[in-house]
Scaffold this motif. Structure first.
Motif: not given
Length: 215
Positions: A70-73, A184-186, A201-203
């Motif tokens: 969640l913090p990353y997103l 963009t697939i984050i 996917a980035e992550k």
């Protein structure tokens, strides 16, 4: 495919058949938008709990992963480039929905994952669902996801040809299709290696499957 998985698919297929039958009635034809609301009345259940995993442990472990995601997103969503179309790709069984702990239809949301999904969808991120479920239960799956609280931007299920395709290859190809739509697939979130391998996917965030005990 495990015995649990077959039981679950049989249960979902039965529910999907009942939903389809309901949609074919004169009342459903007169008001198609209201028909899915009747689905809970045809719910089916089966014992499907993982043999060596208790529910509370699974939920705690899922929350630990989502607390990391969640913090990353939040930061990645805030840092979106102008005009960027962001997306998250999710698996379904034991990722977005609880399906191995007392199966029912509609299956409840996996709460820690739903919380992350709700934040994302409330901030304009598209949610895509890529599953190994067969297309015969696509409509029932779509209804279940929406009933659980997910805004479905796209649902990818396996057609007959895909049933003979490597799962990881199939799921990677679907992420490529999503990117081809301009997204963009984050993040890509699932609970098995086949959900997450192949890039695009980035992550990636892996929920627990306890060495394959959860499908």
């Amino acid at each position: 495919m495990t015995g649990r998985t077959w039981k679950r698919l049989i249960g979902v297929t039965a529910a999907a058949t009942a939903v389809t039958a309901a949609l074919m009635t004169p009342a459903a034809t007169a008001s198609p938008a209201a028909a899915p609301a009747a689905a809970p009345a045809v719910a089916t259940t089966t014992a499907a709990a993982a043999a060596d995993v208790d529910y509370d442990t699974w939920q705690k472990d899922c929350r630990a992963v989502m607390d990391e995601a969640l913090p990353y997103l939040k930061q990645r969503i805030a840092d979106a480039a102008a005009g960027e179309k962001q997306a998250i790709v999710f698996d379904i069984d034991n990722t977005t929905l609880e399906t191995d702990f007392g199966f029912s239809y509609p299956s409840p949301a996996n709460a820690p994952v739903l919380e992350v999904a709700e934040y994302a969808q409330d901030h304009g991120v598209a949610l895509f669902f890529v599953t190994a479920r067969p297309d015969i239960i696509a409509s029932a799956t779509d209804y279940n996801l929406k009933h659980a609280g997910y805004k479905v931007s796209g649902l990818y299920v396996r057609n007959f040809g895909d049933l003979f395709r490597d799962k990881a290859e199939y799921k990677t190809a679907k992420r490529v299709e999503i990117e081809a739509k301009g997204y963009t697939i984050i993040a890509n979130i699932g609970n098995t290696p086949t959900d997450l391998s192949g890039g695009h996917a980035e992550k990636t965030y892996k929920l627990p499957d306890y060495d394959g005990q959860l499908s």
